[in-house]
Design an enzyme around this catalytic site. Sequence first.
Site, short mmCIF file in Angstrom:
data_model
loop_
_atom_site.label_atom_id
_atom_site.label_comp_id
_atom_site.label_asym_id
_atom_site.label_seq_id
_atom_site.Cartn_x
_atom_site.Cartn_y
_atom_site.Cartn_z
CE LYS A 97 -3.86 -1.87 2.76
NZ LYS A 97 -4.96 -1.64 1.81
NE ARG A 101 -10.85 -9.84 -1.82
CZ ARG A 101 -11.18 -8.93 -2.72
NH1 ARG A 101 -11.58 -9.31 -3.93
NH2 ARG A 101 -11.12 -7.66 -2.44
N1 BES Z 1 -7.96 -3.75 4.50
C1 BES Z 1 -8.18 -3.37 3.15
C2 BES Z 1 -9.51 -2.65 2.94
C3 BES Z 1 -9.70 -1.32 3.63
C4 BES Z 1 -9.58 -0.16 2.91
C5 BES Z 1 -10.06 -1.26 4.95
C6 BES Z 1 -9.80 1.06 3.53
C7 BES Z 1 -10.26 -0.05 5.57
C8 BES Z 1 -10.15 1.10 4.85
C9 BES Z 1 -8.19 -4.59 2.23
O1 BES Z 1 -7.41 -5.66 2.65
C10 BES Z 1 -7.68 -4.16 0.92
O2 BES Z 1 -6.58 -3.71 0.86
N2 BES Z 1 -8.51 -4.27 -0.11
C11 BES Z 1 -8.16 -3.85 -1.41
C12 BES Z 1 -8.67 -4.86 -2.40
C13 BES Z 1 -8.18 -4.67 -3.80
C14 BES Z 1 -6.71 -4.96 -3.86
C15 BES Z 1 -8.94 -5.59 -4.71
C16 BES Z 1 -8.80 -2.49 -1.66
O3 BES Z 1 -9.90 -2.24 -1.20
O4 BES Z 1 -8.14 -1.64 -2.29
ZN ZN Z 2 -5.39 -5.51 2.04
#
Ligand code: BES
Ligand code: ZN
Length: 502
Positions: A280, A354
């Site tokens: 990230k 997931r």
């Molecule tokens: N933990 C994150 C989702 C999240 C985003 C939680 C903002 C709280 C606030 C999750 O694991 C994630 O990173 N999801 C990705 C999925 C994508 C790579 C398909 C996302 O939402 O960008």
């Molecule tokens: Zn994530």
Amino acid sequence: MNTDLKFATAQSVPTEMLAVFAAQSEKEGEAATLLTDNAALRSAAETALNSGEFEGSECDTLLLHAPRGLAAKRLLIVGVGKVGKLDAHQARKAAGAAVRAAKPRHIHSIAIALPQHVQLPSDLTARAVVEGAFVGDFDPDTYRSDRKDKSMKSVVFVAAENAERGAIERGYSEGLILGEAQNFTRSLVNEPGNRLTPTVLGARAKESCESVGIKCEVYGAAKLHELKMGAFWSVSQGSAEPPALIVMTYEPSQPPPGHAPVLGLVGKGITFDTGGISIKPSEGMEKMKYDMAGGAAMIGAMRAIAQLKPAVKVISIVCASENMPSGTAQKPGDIQVAASGKTIEIMNTDAEGRLVLADGLWYAKQLGATHLIDAATLTGACVVALGMVNAGVFSNDEDTFAHFNNGLERSGEKFWRLPCTDDYKEDIKSSIADIMNTGKGRWGGAITAAMFLKEFAEDTPWIHLDIAGVAWTEEAKPWMAKGPSGIAVRSIVEWVRSYSNN
Ligand code: BES
Ligand code: ZN
Ligand code: ZN
């Protein structure tokens, strides 16, 4: 926070501060009305209410010192908005606002007069006010060395002497359990990644379960291998911290009949989500300590369930792990085999929630769950879709969804349903494996994540809660500090209770 329930005339309760609710007039410019029959309170507040400086809009407060004719040192009038609209949500907020008005003034013991003349039944009113007081008492400043103990020492809830005793006592004791459980969840979510590793989360779950008398087992990596949880392990393999598979079980005292439902509660417990190799951006990454909020909600819900004792068996599984980049981390393109046997093409290592939930849902079914609910801070896309007010809810079964949706009125939490019909199935098809862990395009990301989970719920009735946007409150509210919200605890408990006949 010590609490007490008194059936008394509010003017005779000695306290640092007595809070009383007031409703805004339906007509513009008219004075607000106190939600109490008590003549002494009405007369103490009269001049202030007629002054026109207080409308009684939601969470509006007015503090009077040395109120005439009352044993209380101060009288706090708290607005609830128009009374026609007074629901559990509104009552909870007003009680929270009363507590949060007291704290910065160094007032540590208060009394709150339960509102009268509201449409809400007495038990729900009492419960909402008690829950609201707990929610208002929580502050996230755990690690500030100048942290003075600002916590409320005592809150006395005052009901009129002629009030419905049984209903109010029941609502009061439920409110204590739910308010405390929600704050317990918030305190877990508030912990940083270095202090709350998967192992520590497991220990905290165990402590909590022991204190309320239910079973809790915590397993490490060996168990994941034994159960062939290839999806869960793929997330944990890159981390120096071992994963924890937390299994909590509540058995009702009377064994239910053989065909009775068994509820499976599954939570995402990523104690820190860096994104892994699909790392990230650093801006805002510190927030990813709250990526275990779904798991913490389950631990809090089980704490409440153990005390409320519904007549239904409940199994809860929290899949706790870090998501780290390292030489042993999984890579985009890797193929993983979930415990159910499904093969997964990893398109993005940041879609890790997931993966852990896939094996968690499968395991809940293995342990006998007939109905499933999961909670997870799953997707940024859900935040894009619904903002920070509503959390997302998805389901593959109308009856199970109705059980959940009907409970929202009592829990006072906001969830909005999004679709996960098979029309979206194409989005997660992989050319090399059964499914991919992301959608093909970037649209509908909350839905493709739900579609992925649905593959593991299979034919079992299932509800999925995406709480990414609401598990952390960015701005302080008059009734609640900023930080962890404890969302979903109360709604999950309501859902469980809807399957019980007691
Ligand atoms: N933990 C994150 C989702 C999240 C985003 C939680 C903002 C709280 C606030 C999750 O694991 C994630 O990173 N999801 C990705 C999925 C994508 C790579 C398909 C996302 O939402 O960008
Ligand atoms: Zn994530
Ligand atoms: Zn995550």
